[in-house]
Design an enzyme around this catalytic site. Structure first.
Site: not given
Length: 266
Positions: A38, A84, A111, A160-161, A174, A178
Site C-alpha cells: 500500500i 526507525d 502508512n 488505519s484499519s 492490532y 490502530k
C-alpha cells in the site's frame, strides 16, 4: 468470474496522461513505510499526480530502491530515506532531511505499520510493546512533527484499519493499536485547522497484501465474497483515496475516517 479466480483491477498510466493530470505539481509528499504494498502504491500515485515524493523505509532497502526506480522511470522526482520511526529523534531527523532536500513539505502519509494476529491470551508483553511502538507511538510523533513543519494548506493522512470498526478474533492488539489514531486525527484536525491543514485517516479493509498475503486462495475467496463487489481490495484502491485527500478538492474534509472496504462487513 471463474471459480478460484479473484477480480483484481489495475490501472495503467502513460507519460502523456501524467502530464495532463498533475493536481499535486509543486507539492512535496512524505510517505512512510513506502517500500512495498500500500505504501508503494501511494507513493507512486502521488508521484503521478505531480508531487515530489520521499519514500521512507525501515528495513526493506532493496524493495525501496526498486520503488524509486519505478517512479523515476515514469518521470517522477523521488528520494528514499531510511529511518526507525520508533525512535523520536529519527522522526525529527527524517523531517530535517526532507527539508534539506526540498525546502518544504506539503503532504504527510503515515502508512508505516506492522500486522499482528493472535488471540489475546497468547500475546506477550514484547509483542504488545512492538505493535504499539510502530502502529501507535510512531504515528503520534509523526503527526506531531508534521503539524510543526507542514506548509499552510497541507494534508496529513493516517493509514488505519477497518478492524477498528469490524473487529474479529485475533486482532485485539492490532486493532487497538490502530484505534488510537482515530482520536489523534480528530483532535489534530481541530488544533491545526486554522492553517487550512486537513487531517484524515483511511480505514483499509481486506486487501490482497499484509494480513492476507499468506492466506490460502480459498480463504481469500471467502473474504472477498464479504464485499458485494466480489473481490479483495488492492493497494491501488487505497492509493487513489489518499490522492483525493491530498488534493485541493478535499480541502473541506478534515477530522474524518474514510472506510475503504467495498461495503464489506469484515
Amino acid at each position: 468470474m471463474k471459480k478460484g479466480e479473484m477480480l483484481i483491477q489495475s490501472n495503467e498510466f502513460s507519460p502523456e496522461m501524467m502530464e495532463r493530470h498533475q493536481p499535486l505539481k509543486g507539492k512535496v509528499a512524505l510517505v512512510t513505510g513506502a517500500s512495498q504494498s500500500i505504501g508503494r502504491a501511494i507513493a507512486e500515485r502521488l508521484s503521478r499526480d505531480g508531487a515530489s515524493v520521499i519514500l521512507h523505509y525501515r528495513n526493506h532497502e532493496h524493495e525501496a530502491q526498486q520503488a524509486v526506480e519505478a517512479i523515476r522511470a515514469q518521470g517522477g522526482t523521488v528520494l528514499a530515506l531510511q529511518a526507525d520511526l520508533t525512535e523520536r529523534g529519527a522522526i525529527e531527523h527524517l523531517f530535517e532531511e526532507v527539508h534539506g532536500h526540498f525546502g518544504r513539505i506539503d503532504i504527510v502519509v503515515a502508512n508505516a505499520g506492522v500486522p499482528h494476529r493472535m488471540p489475546i491470551i497468547e500475546v506477550t508483553e514484547e509483542q504488545f510493546d512492538q505493535v504499539f511502538a510502530i502502529n501507535t507511538r510512531s504515528v503520534f510523533f509523526m503527526l506531531q512533527e508534521a503539524a510543526r513543519r507542514v506548509e499552510p494548506g497541507g494534508r496529513l493522512v493516517v493509514i488505519s484499519s477497518s478492524t477498528t470498526y469490524y473487529p474479529t478474533q485475533g486482532v485485539a492488539v492490532y486493532a487497538g493499536s490502530k484505534a488510537a489514531s482515530k482520536l489523534f486525527v480528530e483532535v489534530m484536525a481541530q488544533e491545526i485547522g486554522q492553517r487550512q491543514v486537513t487531517v484524515n485517516s483511511v480505514l483499509v479493509g481486506a486487501t490482497d497484501s499484509g494480513f492476507l498475503e499468506e492466506y490460502p486462495l480459498e480463504e481469500k475467496q471467502r473474504i472477498a465474497q464479504s464485499s458485494p463487489m466480489g473481490r479483495l481490495g488492492t493497494p491501488q484502491d487505497t492509493a487513489d483515496v489518499v490522492a483525493f485527500l491530498a488534493s485541493y478538492d478535499a480541502r473541506w474534509i478534515s477530522g474524518q475516517h474514510i472506510l475503504t472496504n467495498g461495503a464489506a462487513h469484515i
